[in-house]
Design a protein around this motif. Structure first.
Motif, mmCIF file in Angstrom:
data_model
loop_
_atom_site.group_PDB
_atom_site.id
_atom_site.type_symbol
_atom_site.label_atom_id
_atom_site.label_comp_id
_atom_site.label_asym_id
_atom_site.label_seq_id
_atom_site.Cartn_x
_atom_site.Cartn_y
_atom_site.Cartn_z
ATOM 1 N N MET A 1 1.024 -1.120 -0.165
ATOM 2 C CA MET A 1 0.178 0.310 -0.116
ATOM 3 C C MET A 1 0.652 1.479 0.117
ATOM 4 S SD MET A 1 -3.184 -0.560 2.291
ATOM 5 C CE MET A 1 -4.266 -1.702 2.066
ATOM 6 N N SER B 1 1.866 2.203 -3.482
ATOM 7 C CA SER B 1 1.109 2.008 -4.267
ATOM 8 C C SER B 1 0.494 3.816 -5.105
ATOM 9 C CB SER B 1 -0.218 1.190 -4.013
ATOM 10 O OG SER B 1 0.593 -0.409 -3.819
ATOM 11 N N ILE C 1 -0.392 5.123 -1.881
ATOM 12 C CA ILE C 1 -1.568 5.519 -1.119
ATOM 13 C C ILE C 1 -1.110 6.889 0.405
ATOM 14 C CG2 ILE C 1 -2.566 4.522 0.991
ATOM 15 C CD1 ILE C 1 -3.423 2.358 -0.835
ATOM 16 N N GLY D 1 -3.031 -0.695 -6.257
ATOM 17 C CA GLY D 1 -1.667 -0.570 -6.075
ATOM 18 C C GLY D 1 -1.916 -0.906 -7.874
ATOM 19 N N LYS D 2 -1.994 -1.727 -8.576
ATOM 20 C CA LYS D 2 -1.749 -2.288 -9.788
ATOM 21 C C LYS D 2 -3.232 -1.842 -10.509
ATOM 22 C CE LYS D 2 0.821 -4.279 -13.034
ATOM 23 N NZ LYS D 2 1.960 -3.719 -13.274
ATOM 24 N N TYR E 1 -4.766 2.149 -8.961
ATOM 25 C CA TYR E 1 -4.032 3.920 -8.783
ATOM 26 C C TYR E 1 -2.686 3.789 -9.823
ATOM 27 C CZ TYR E 1 -5.657 5.227 -4.651
ATOM 28 O OH TYR E 1 -7.167 5.055 -3.486
ATOM 29 N N GLU F 1 0.014 2.810 -9.761
ATOM 30 C CA GLU F 1 1.489 3.357 -9.235
ATOM 31 C C GLU F 1 1.997 2.561 -9.199
ATOM 32 O OE1 GLU F 1 2.037 6.200 -6.650
ATOM 33 O OE2 GLU F 1 -0.192 7.746 -7.932
ATOM 34 N N LEU F 2 1.745 1.032 -8.913
ATOM 35 C CA LEU F 2 2.351 -0.750 -8.592
ATOM 36 C C LEU F 2 3.142 -1.249 -9.383
ATOM 37 C CD1 LEU F 2 3.360 -2.108 -5.755
ATOM 38 C CD2 LEU F 2 0.913 -3.430 -6.472
ATOM 39 N N LYS G 1 8.437 -1.702 -7.334
ATOM 40 C CA LYS G 1 7.901 -1.282 -6.374
ATOM 41 C C LYS G 1 7.212 -2.938 -5.494
ATOM 42 C CE LYS G 1 6.571 3.253 -6.937
ATOM 43 N NZ LYS G 1 5.373 4.455 -7.536
#
Length: 426
Positions: A67, A70, A72, A253-254, A257, A259-260, A264
């Motif tokens: 998290m 990601s 968050i 996250g994947k 968002y 961003e993962l 990371k």
């Protein structure tokens, strides 16, 4: 037994890592007791980690790392600023709110204070907050992270004391929020007196801006809600909920968002493996010492001593709280929970207190140990990362320490603060 105690104290004073301190002290007992075979050490180390409920710890730690990777944390920071940025000491207030929000993400106060120190301390210095004040706010504010679910400390308490982890996690919600609100009030008084962020030109965020901040962080805010609801209605056990948390963190996250990435995720797996290795090594070594304590009937002897002081349940509770405060100053929180729960839980239950209620009190007392010398892990984390003298931290932290003691008194006097939500579980 005296040799074990002396070995433990000497190694502790020499700053030997706590896992090795426990292991060496425990082995000394077996080397000097011919009646107990040495292979028992290995057996206790292995059996100490063989538990289904204990699986919740590595899963929650992994979920927290994913998290954080990601995006968050940055979204929660914007929400915290939108809620408190206009208040006196706005940035300090935001750090406390962020810790409360992070309670539903990481479950570790030390991870939270390390993260917030890197992000917020430079900004606090730009606003001319004193270093001691900034360090105290960051360290004490982070303690709510370890009380609001998912709390690693409460999971370990439930594992050792055979107490419902689901009820413990629900019990931490109201006390954790209460801790945050009391520390925000303390910060407000502090900031007003010193003139931190008291400029009238600092405007409250508009309703629209607040809605945008909530919308951006909604998936992070939903996680603790989903966690509690699934446990409450019996959809998941606490252990199953922790595994779901990993899947949830990955999907958010994947795919939400976005961003993962693999880099990371790989870093999150590596960091969680290191954290889990440390915790499980401590647990396995503590199992050896726990066996020694049980073999020597230390819990029975200590129980007789405490009960001999008074039969009044509140005096018994007060005595144990003082003991936990002193122990917290000397030993790391995980060790205190693993070693002291089997000793104090039977005493406190016999005195008429609910084990879930005592779990919250113990968790808070253990966290207080993280911000008090000489072995305050959170204290050393924020001071080392910020290059802040320990004496400055201690001086500025006294009002926050007093606030936490008041909270403990309130929770002891009014058990329903911690027992209301668990009472909803059938």
């Amino acid at each position: 037994m005296l040799l074990v105690v002396l070995t433990f104290v000497i190694l502790l004073l020499l700053n030997v890592p706590i896992a090795f301190t426990l292991g060496i002290a425990g082995i000394m007992y077996f080397l000097t007791q011919a009646s107990v075979p040495l292979p028992v050490v290995v057996q206790r180390m292995i059996t100490g980690t063989q538990s289904y409920p204990l699986l919740a710890v590595p899963f929650f730690i992994l979920a927290g790392h994913i998290m954080n990777a990601s995006g968050i944390t940055s979204r929660l920071m914007k929400l915290a600023d939108a809620l408190t940025g206009h208040m006196a000491g706005g940035l300090a207030q935001a750090s406390i709110v962020l810790s409360m929000l992070m309670g539903g993400v990481s479950g570790s106060s030390n991870a939270d204070v390390a993260m917030e120190t890197r992000i917020l301390l430079p900004e606090m210095r730009k606003k001319r907050y004193s270093d001691g004040f900034s360090a105290a706010v960051l360290a004490f504010g982070s303690l709510t992270t370890a009380i609001i679910p998912p709390s690693i400390g409460l999971v370990l308490y439930g594992f050792v004391g055979q107490v419902s982890i689901g009820k413990l996690l629900m019990a931490g919600i109201i006390p954790g929020i209460l801790m945050g609100l009391v520390m925000m009030f303390t910060t407000y008084l502090y900031a007003k007196k010193r003139g931190y962020d008291t400029d009238d030109r600092i405007k409250r965020k508009s309703f629209g801006e607040l809605i945008i901040a909530v919308k951006d962080s909604i998936w992070a805010l939903l996680f603790p809600v989903i966690l509690v609801v699934t446990i409450r209605f019996g959809i998941f056990t606490a252990t199953e909920a922790s595994a779901f948390a990993v899947v949830y963190a990955f999907l958010v996250g994947k795919f939400i968002y976005r961003e993962l990435d693999w880099v990371k995720l790989k870093a999150s797996l590596k960091d969680s493996a290191e954290d889990n290795a440390m915790i499980l090594l401590i647990i396995s070594m503590a199992a050896v010492v726990s066996y020694v304590l049980a073999y020597e009937k230390v819990p029975v002897k200590l129980a007789s001593f405490i009960v001999g002081i008074s039969e009044n349940p509140y005096i018994i509770m007060g005595t144990i709280i003082v003991f936990l405060l002193i122990a917290g100053m000397l030993m790391e929180g995980t060790v205190n929970i693993l070693l002291l729960t089997p000793i104090f839980l039977p005493i406190i239950t016999k005195a008429g207190f609910d084990p879930v209620h005592f779990g919250i009190i113990m968790a808070i007392m253990v966290q207080i140990g993280g911000v008090t010398p000489p072995v305050g892990v959170n204290m050393y984390t924020v001071c080392s990362l910020g290059n802040i003298p320990i004496e400055n931290f201690v001086k500025e932290s006294l009002p926050y320490l007093l606030a936490l003691i008041i909270i403990i008194i309130i929770i002891v006097a009014f058990p329903q603060i911690s027992l209301f939500l668990p009472g909803l579980i059938r």
